[in-house]
Enzyme design. Structure first.
Site, short mmCIF file in Angstrom:
data_model
loop_
_atom_site.label_atom_id
_atom_site.label_comp_id
_atom_site.label_asym_id
_atom_site.label_seq_id
_atom_site.Cartn_x
_atom_site.Cartn_y
_atom_site.Cartn_z
NE ARG A 63 -3.93 -1.91 2.05
CZ ARG A 63 -3.86 -3.25 2.78
NH1 ARG A 63 -2.88 -3.18 3.57
NH2 ARG A 63 -4.88 -4.03 2.63
CD GLU A 97 -3.69 16.78 -16.20
OE1 GLU A 97 -2.60 17.18 -17.05
OE2 GLU A 97 -3.82 15.53 -16.40
NE ARG A 142 0.61 17.25 -13.33
CZ ARG A 142 1.11 16.52 -12.58
NH1 ARG A 142 0.90 16.42 -11.48
NH2 ARG A 142 2.09 15.80 -13.12
CE LYS A 181 5.31 17.78 -14.44
NZ LYS A 181 5.41 16.58 -15.17
CD GLU A 184 7.22 17.54 -23.54
OE1 GLU A 184 6.32 18.32 -22.86
OE2 GLU A 184 6.80 16.28 -24.08
CG HIS A 233 6.02 12.35 -26.39
ND1 HIS A 233 4.56 12.32 -26.52
CD2 HIS A 233 6.27 13.27 -25.48
CE1 HIS A 233 4.08 13.20 -25.35
NE2 HIS A 233 5.19 13.81 -24.81
CG HIS A 244 1.29 16.92 -24.77
ND1 HIS A 244 2.15 18.10 -25.02
CD2 HIS A 244 1.97 15.92 -24.63
CE1 HIS A 244 3.41 17.91 -24.34
NE2 HIS A 244 3.17 16.69 -24.37
CE LYS A 272 -0.56 14.17 -14.83
NZ LYS A 272 -0.57 14.76 -16.24
CG ASN A 323 -1.65 17.85 -21.28
OD1 ASN A 323 -1.05 17.15 -20.94
ND2 ASN A 323 -2.87 17.83 -20.36
CG HIS A 373 -1.12 12.80 -27.02
ND1 HIS A 373 -1.53 13.08 -25.49
CD2 HIS A 373 0.19 12.46 -26.49
CE1 HIS A 373 -0.54 13.05 -24.65
NE2 HIS A 373 0.42 12.58 -25.18
#
Ligand code: NAD
Ligand code: GLY
Length: 368
Positions: free
Chosen positions: A125, A241, A245, A231, A189, A269, A252, A147, A249, A256
């Protein structure tokens, strides 16, 4: 010569941690684990490529501080970011009797960081983990912000948890062994941070791009530290997010979509993000949200890296359909990040009709 070290604090109450940046910091791994109060088993999760380059050095640094370092090696690449490989890591932790006081170290790129962080979040946990990122993407993006997770056969990053590391230890010297294409992808980025949040940083990139392309240490140290600072500030405002946040993106929405249309093979990417930023800025200009000067400055910096800027041959319907599958879709609407000026963006819904009009007229608005 003394190591130049910079640090950034990520302040999230009891989940706060430091990011330290410098060339040669891998050697200090054991000492830093000790300083955080860890005394027992340390599982260093890495991939076979990074293990060959840095695995022995990491374990030596851990052992020299009197801790029990243990390498857990998985195959390199995105295909390892699955529940199956999380299970394999967990199997090893159980077999080696890792306890609540044990700690994991993610030594590698974003795949390793995401996978290890998730394994740490679910084992017993939750056991502590630290990030030791070795790619530019991992150093400026994935190791910061908590993340973690893996892919599902039906989509990227669909399984995961927000789980913050206890430390991000960035040795910029590890970047020297990165494949050039991956390094340039990471620069996309970095440029993104300037456009979304920091005009002086964007100007720095304009002024120091030649040095960066030669990977000059001072410039690399500056861009990694500053990217982490930007960041961290965004994550501190909106850890999970729910709103702010999402600006991370930028580039993206289209990026994406291009990655999924190319089935993740034709562009990496960072290349997709570079193309995405160029065209999302073009769209922003088309809709009257920014001036053409932004499109030009951003396009110039991206072009100087050699990253691609041209939208591959794709139909509007295919592009729009792929954009619908993005995580930024909410209640059936596609949300996009529109730059207003360098250093400032706005999150707004993107109407299909507007996107289509821009798509059909883009030769006139985007310098590509
Ligand atoms: P990666 O982890 O696959 O690393 C790329 C390749 O570089 C791998 O083959 C690896 O073995 C090799 N490598 C790593 N370090 C090296 C070094 N120093 N020298 C030589 N080779 C080295 O890919 P990545 O680009 O680092 O990360 C991409 C992943 O990160 C994706 O899965 C993406 O979803 C994830 N990501 C997560 C976040 C987040 O916030 N969690 C943010 C951005 C990206
Ligand atoms: N890479 C996007 C985020 O961390 O939110």
């Amino acid at each position: 010569m003394a190591i130049v070290e910079s640090s950034v604090k990520v302040s999230l109450t009891e989940r706060s941690y430091d990011i330290v940046v410098g060339a040669g910091l891998l050697e200090s791994l054991g000492r830093r684990l000790q300083a955080l109060g860890f005394g027992g088993k340390v599982g260093v999760v890495t991939d076979s490529t990074v293990a060959k380059l840095y695995g022995a050095r990491a374990v030596r640094a851990i052992k020299s501080a009197g801790l029990d370092g243990h390498l857990i090696v998985v195959p390199p690449g995105e295909r390892t970011k699955t529940l199956r490989w999380v299970t394999r890591v967990l199997d090893e932790l159980v077999q080696e009797r890792f306890e609540r006081g044990s700690v994991l170290v993610a030594l590698g790129g974003g795949v390793i960081g995401d996978l290890t962080g998730f394994a740490a979040a679910v084992y017993l946990r939750g056991i502590p983990f630290i990030q030791v990122p070795t790619t530019l993407v991992a150093q400026v993006d994935s190791s910061v912000g908590g993340k973690t997770g893996v892919n599902h056969p039906l989509g990227k990053n669909l399984i995961g948890a927000f789980y913050q590391p206890k430390l991000v230890l960035i040795d910029i010297a590890t970047l020297n062994t990165m494949p050039r294409r991956q390094w340039l992808g990471g620069l996309a980025e970095v440029i993104k941070y300037g456009v979304i949040a920091d005009e002086p940083f964007f100007t720095y990139l304009e002024q120091h791009m030649d040095g960066l392309l030669k990977m000059e240490e001072e410039a690399v140290q500056h861009i990694v530290t500053q990217s982490c600072r930007i960041k961290a500030a965004i994550v501190m405002e909106d850890e999970r997010e729910s709103d702010r946040r999402r600006i991370l993106n930028y580039g993206h929405t289209i990026g994406h979509a291009l990655e999924s249309l190319g089935k993740y093979r034709t562009v990496i990417h960072g290349e997709a993000v570079a193309i995405g930023m160029v065209h999302e800025a073009g769209l922003s200009y088309y809709l009257g949200i920014c001036k053409q000067d932004l499109v030009r400055r951003q396009g110039d910096v991206i072009r100087r890296t050699g990253l691609p800027v041209t939208l591959p041959s794709v139909s509007f319907t295919d592009l729009w359909t792929a954009m619908q599958h993005d995580k930024k879709v909410a209640k059936g609407r596609v949300y996009s990040i529109f730059p207003e000026r360098i250093g400032q963006v706005r999150i707004a819904p993107l109407e299909r009709a507007d996107c289509k009009r821009w798509f059909l007229s883009r030769r006139a608005t985007v310098v590509d």
